[in-house]
Enzyme design. Structure first.
Site, short mmCIF file in Angstrom:
data_model
loop_
_atom_site.label_atom_id
_atom_site.label_comp_id
_atom_site.label_asym_id
_atom_site.label_seq_id
_atom_site.Cartn_x
_atom_site.Cartn_y
_atom_site.Cartn_z
N ASP A 1 49.89 57.96 23.65
CA ASP A 1 49.15 58.67 22.97
C ASP A 1 48.75 59.92 24.09
O ASP A 1 47.76 60.86 23.42
CB ASP A 1 47.45 58.45 23.01
CG ASP A 1 47.54 56.86 24.16
OD1 ASP A 1 48.39 56.78 24.78
OD2 ASP A 1 46.39 56.54 24.45
N ASP B 1 49.98 61.74 30.89
CA ASP B 1 48.97 62.70 32.25
C ASP B 1 50.19 63.11 33.36
O ASP B 1 50.87 63.78 33.72
CB ASP B 1 47.99 61.07 32.55
CG ASP B 1 47.05 61.57 33.14
OD1 ASP B 1 46.90 62.46 34.04
OD2 ASP B 1 45.86 60.72 33.02
C1 PRP Z 1 47.40 55.31 29.52
C2 PRP Z 1 47.88 55.95 28.35
C3 PRP Z 1 49.63 56.15 28.92
C4 PRP Z 1 49.25 56.33 30.24
C5 PRP Z 1 49.87 58.11 30.45
O1 PRP Z 1 47.50 53.66 29.56
O2 PRP Z 1 48.15 55.50 26.88
O3 PRP Z 1 50.34 55.24 28.14
O4 PRP Z 1 48.09 55.82 30.10
O5 PRP Z 1 49.06 57.82 31.90
P1 PRP Z 1 50.42 58.81 32.69
O6 PRP Z 1 51.37 59.43 32.25
O7 PRP Z 1 49.35 58.85 33.82
O8 PRP Z 1 51.22 57.57 32.90
P2 PRP Z 1 47.04 52.92 29.87
O9 PRP Z 1 47.90 52.32 31.18
O10 PRP Z 1 45.77 52.82 30.03
O11 PRP Z 1 46.92 52.00 28.86
P3 PRP Z 1 46.32 51.28 27.09
O12 PRP Z 1 47.22 52.48 26.64
O13 PRP Z 1 46.66 49.83 27.06
O14 PRP Z 1 45.17 51.65 27.24
#
Ligand code: PRP
Length: 170
Positions: A94, A97
């Site tokens: 999704d 970051d």
């Molecule tokens: C979110 C998103 C990505 C990740 C991106 O997941 O879905 O997997 O963070 O961030 P990054 O580039 O800083 O690593 P999250 O850890 O919130 O888990 P989720 O998908 O279960 O909400």
């Protein structure tokens, strides 16, 4: 909360991405690996616009632990169920970051020797990058705002919202 990306814009851009992927993988059956939980809605809309066959699998990792800032430590929760050796794999996320999640997943999957490995993300928050990750397919580039909706959460809520919103902590 303010809408950042409207329903119609999501639909239009996802259709374009699916068209591009269908052209790039013509005659192949790529394995889409969606990273739970955030990517489940994007994956389901993306694959329904494809003009080619595909296989779907899931991995689950987390690093935000209910916060708007990455903890920096990626926690592995669930592996894929299939052997991807020799397969054309597309990781579906999704959002990218800091890039830590995708960097980790890419390394894990590369060790299993897929024929090819590409990355498709709906949202790219370039400014916050801490490691070098260049997704092959990007839906939208966004600024440094915390977003929810369309699969993305804050404290596990808001994943069901049909549009993408800027979340502001009160
Ligand atoms: C979110 C998103 C990505 C990740 C991106 O997941 O879905 O997997 O963070 O961030 P990054 O580039 O800083 O690593 P999250 O850890 O919130 O888990 P989720 O998908 O279960 O909400």
């Amino acid at each position: 909360m303010k809408v950042l990306i409207k329903k119609e814009d999501l639909k239009r851009r996802i259709k374009e991405l699916a068209k591009q992927i269908s052209e790039d993988y013509r005659g192949k059956t790529p394995v889409f690996i969606a990273i739970l939980k955030g990517a489940f809605i994007f994956l389901s809309d993306l694959i329904r616009e494809l003009e080619i066959d595909c296989i779907v699998d899931f991995m689950a990792v987390t690093s935000y632990n209910g916060s708007t800032e990455s903890s920096g430590a990626v926690e592995f929760l669930k592996d894929v169920t299939m052997d991807i050796q020799g397969k054309d794999v597309i990781i579906v996320e999704d959002i990218v970051d800091t890039g830590l999640t995708l960097d980790y997943i890419k390394k894990v999957l590369e060790l299993r020797k897929p024929a090819s490995l590409k990355i498709c993300v709906l949202l790219d928050k370039k400014k916050k990058r801490r490691v070098k990750i260049e997704p092959d397919y990007v839906g939208f580039e966004i600024g440094d705002v915390f977003v929810v909706g369309y699969g993305l959460d804050f404290g596990e809520k808001y994943r069901n919202l049909p549009e993408i919103y800027c979340y502001e902590e009160r």
